[in-house]
Design an enzyme around this catalytic site. Structure first.
Site, mmCIF file in Angstrom:
data_model
loop_
_atom_site.group_PDB
_atom_site.id
_atom_site.type_symbol
_atom_site.label_atom_id
_atom_site.label_comp_id
_atom_site.label_asym_id
_atom_site.label_seq_id
_atom_site.Cartn_x
_atom_site.Cartn_y
_atom_site.Cartn_z
ATOM 1 N N HIS A 255 74.573 13.169 72.366
ATOM 2 C CA HIS A 255 75.629 14.181 72.517
ATOM 3 C C HIS A 255 76.284 14.129 73.904
ATOM 4 C CE1 HIS A 255 73.947 15.492 68.841
ATOM 5 N NE2 HIS A 255 73.161 16.445 69.272
ATOM 6 N N GLU B 286 70.556 25.488 76.287
ATOM 7 C CA GLU B 286 70.218 26.249 75.078
ATOM 8 C C GLU B 286 69.181 27.301 75.431
ATOM 9 O OE1 GLU B 286 70.161 23.659 71.290
ATOM 10 O OE2 GLU B 286 69.336 22.392 72.852
ATOM 11 N N ASP C 224 58.420 9.290 44.704
ATOM 12 C CA ASP C 224 57.975 8.711 45.975
ATOM 13 C C ASP C 224 58.900 7.565 46.358
ATOM 14 O OD1 ASP C 224 54.895 8.647 47.388
ATOM 15 O OD2 ASP C 224 56.363 7.099 47.888
HETATM 16 C C1 BG6 Z 1 70.622 18.530 67.833
HETATM 17 C C2 BG6 Z 1 69.340 18.525 68.627
HETATM 18 O O1 BG6 Z 1 71.102 17.223 67.690
HETATM 19 O O2 BG6 Z 1 71.594 19.311 68.533
HETATM 20 C C3 BG6 Z 1 68.847 19.934 68.841
HETATM 21 O O3 BG6 Z 1 68.367 17.778 67.907
HETATM 22 C C4 BG6 Z 1 69.919 20.796 69.465
HETATM 23 O O4 BG6 Z 1 67.680 19.936 69.654
HETATM 24 C C5 BG6 Z 1 71.209 20.680 68.664
HETATM 25 O O5 BG6 Z 1 69.478 22.131 69.465
HETATM 26 C C6 BG6 Z 1 72.348 21.418 69.349
HETATM 27 O O6 BG6 Z 1 73.475 21.406 68.552
HETATM 28 P P1 BG6 Z 1 74.610 22.511 68.754
HETATM 29 O O7 BG6 Z 1 75.679 22.102 67.790
HETATM 30 O O8 BG6 Z 1 73.971 23.822 68.399
HETATM 31 O O9 BG6 Z 1 75.028 22.457 70.180
#
Ligand code: BG6
Ligand code: NDP
Length: 467
Positions: free
Chosen positions: A237, A213, A90
């Site tokens: 991102h 996505e 833990d």
């Molecule tokens: C992650 C997010 O940081 O990036 C996800 O938490 C998302 O929700 C993912 O699907 C997308 O990453 P990639 O590399 O598949 O574009």
């Protein structure tokens, strides 16, 4: 451009959250690839509360690798498994930390990397517990995203981590910074002389950044419902991608040169105006396991942002991201101003269309220039033609983001990680969007999001992704 490591290479990797989803889907496959490429030369110590023994841990790592890489080589898996150790206990129990310290002593480790693949609520506990047994002295931490929930909590987290680790030993991960295609934005811009003279408000009409996505929140409903699209991908991102497209050339190769230029882009950005933003939620989201039946969390967001700098003032930047959309694509489209009509053409001919430079950052990454060429026939008209390169075909194999980032963390290279002030600036930019949670507009799975997103783009249209 290569940069020297600013710190000694790591002599051990400690993985908190070794039993979790990220470890399973991304980190063990990345470790396998590093083993295969010969770049993993340290013991890997997993830490888990789960009641697992070494054999169960190795089996889990083995299965995770094969699930991601079905043709993984048995000998490489075996070499990786031989590096694994498990500390079970833990996080609230001091014995767990003593046991970790003793395992690292056994490995004669003095410069470990501590990777926090755990829920963000646990970052402070783990950082402070490492300090309680002196493991913060020379090691460094890798902190997963999301880094905070808003500007205030990001600042609090920075303050807390700085009581334990100095800034240069805090590596904030954003896996987009490990993608070759994203790093290419920097190289492509500044190594092609033809781009720089036109890369500004005099020639660029707008910039669109799309991350779409097709999957929903499958399996991650309880995580996602506490986060939403703004915190999940826009704050990190998408804004990191935006900075690479917008920034001035770094003054040198050091990590801080790059971070300084990103910080300037964000400092010049006005915070998102909530009236220039639309949030959406796909129909069916509220039925996902772990999602509140009356959730108003956004699974889609579109926003118009501006950068008040000499290079970009007046140019709209449109960003949008969402789950359960029509296609998988991450793209940046730079749209140039329209040329004068072809004065030598006969009256009434079509006006030339605007040039586009499209950076494809996801699968099938590459760049497409949409240019004008003469339409065959008697008239001097023009039409769109694409000049495209597919990077996989042109450049060959590239390594996965998590492999590159783990390599960097072990080598002590901070350039592909996010600096404190840069992360705080990105939260400052999105903060009004978090503070004004208007209703979410419903949209259907497989669409491009709610029709209301067109409001953001002021009479223009979103460019459909090319992939
Ligand atoms: C992650 C997010 O940081 O990036 C996800 O938490 C998302 O929700 C993912 O699907 C997308 O990453 P990639 O590399 O598949 O574009
Ligand atoms: P999980 O929910 O799968 O949890 C990871 C591990 O953390 C668990 O296996 C568990 O291991 C441990 N853990 C969970 N809750 C607690 C707790 N209360 N106290 C102590 N340990 C706990 O998370 P993910 O693997 O999905 O995510 C880990 C981190 O990575 C998060 O910060 C997430 O935001 C980030 N991330 C995840 C992505 C993904 O695709 N999964 C993508 C990008 C970032 P055990 O109980 O065995 O110790």
């Amino acid at each position: 451009m290569t940069t020297a490591a600013t710190q000694p290479p790591a002599d051990a990797l400690v993985l908190f959250g070794a039993t979790g989803d990220l470890s399973k889907r991304k980190l063990f496959p990345a470790l396998y690839r590093m083993e295969d490429h010969g770049s993993l030369n340290v013991p890997v110590v997993g830490v888990a509360r789960s009641d697992w023994n070494d054999a169960a841990f190795c089996q889990h790592a083995h299965d995770s690798i094969l699930a991601a890489i079905p043709d993984a080589k048995a000998a490489v898996i075996d070499s990786l498994l031989a590096r694994l150790d498990l500390i079970q206990g833990d996080y609230a129990d001091p014995k767990t930390w003593k046991s970790l310290a003793s395992t690292l002593r056994k490995h004669k480790s003095e410069h470990a990397v501590f990777y926090m693949a755990i829920p963000p609520s646990m970052f402070p506990t783990v950082a402070q517990s490492l300090a309680s047994v002196g493991l913060n002295d020379r090691g460094r931490i890798v902190v997963e995203k999301p880094f905070g929930r808003d500007l205030a909590s990001a600042k609090d987290l920075n303050t807390l981590l700085h009581t334990v680790f100095p800034e240069e030993r805090i590596f904030r991960i954003d896996h987009y910074l490990g993608k070759e295609s994203v790093e290419d934005l920097l190289v492509f811009r500044f190594s092609n002389t033809l781009l720089e003279p036109v890369w500004n408000r005099n020639y660029v009409r707008s910039v669109q950044i799309t991350m779409s996505e097709t999957i929903g929140v499958e399996g991650r409903g309880s995580f996602y419902d506490g986060v939403g699209a703004i915190r999940d991908v826009l704050q990190n991102h998408l804004l990191q991608v935006l900075a690479l497209v917008a920034m001035e050339p770094p003054a040198g190769p050091a990590s801080n040169h790059l971070q300084d230029e990103k910080a300037k882009v964000f400092a010049a950005m006005r915070p998102i105006d909530p009236t220039a933003m639309v949030r959406g939620q796909y129909v069916g989201y509220r039925d996902e396991p772990g999602v509140a039946p009356d959730s108003s969390v956004e699974t889609f967001v579109a926003a118009r942002v501006e950068i008040d700098s000499w290079r970009w003032a007046g140019v709209p930047w449109y960003v949008r991201c969402g789950k359960a959309l029509k296609e998988n694509a991450t793209e940046v489209v730079v749209e140039f101003r329209e040329p004068p009509s072809l004065l030598f053409d006969e009256a009434g001919g079509p006006a030339p269309e605007r040039n586009l430079v499209r950076f494809r950052l996801g699968k099938h990454d590459g760049v497409t220039f949409t240019l004008q060429a003469k339409t065959p026939g008697p008239h001097l008209d023009s039409q769109n033609v694409d000049v495209a390169v597919d990077f996989a075909a042109a450049l060959g194999m590239r390594r996965e983001a998590y492999e590159r980032l783990l390599d960097d963390a072990l080598a002590g290279l901070p350039r592909r990680f996010a600096r404190e002030d840069v992360v705080e600036q990105t939260w400052r930019v999105v903060q009004p969007a978090l503070d004004s949670p208007d209703g979410v507009h419903p949209y259907f799975r497989g669409s491009w999001g709610p029709a209301e997103a067109d409001r953001v783009i002021c009479g223009d249209t979103w460019f459909p992704p090319s992939t």
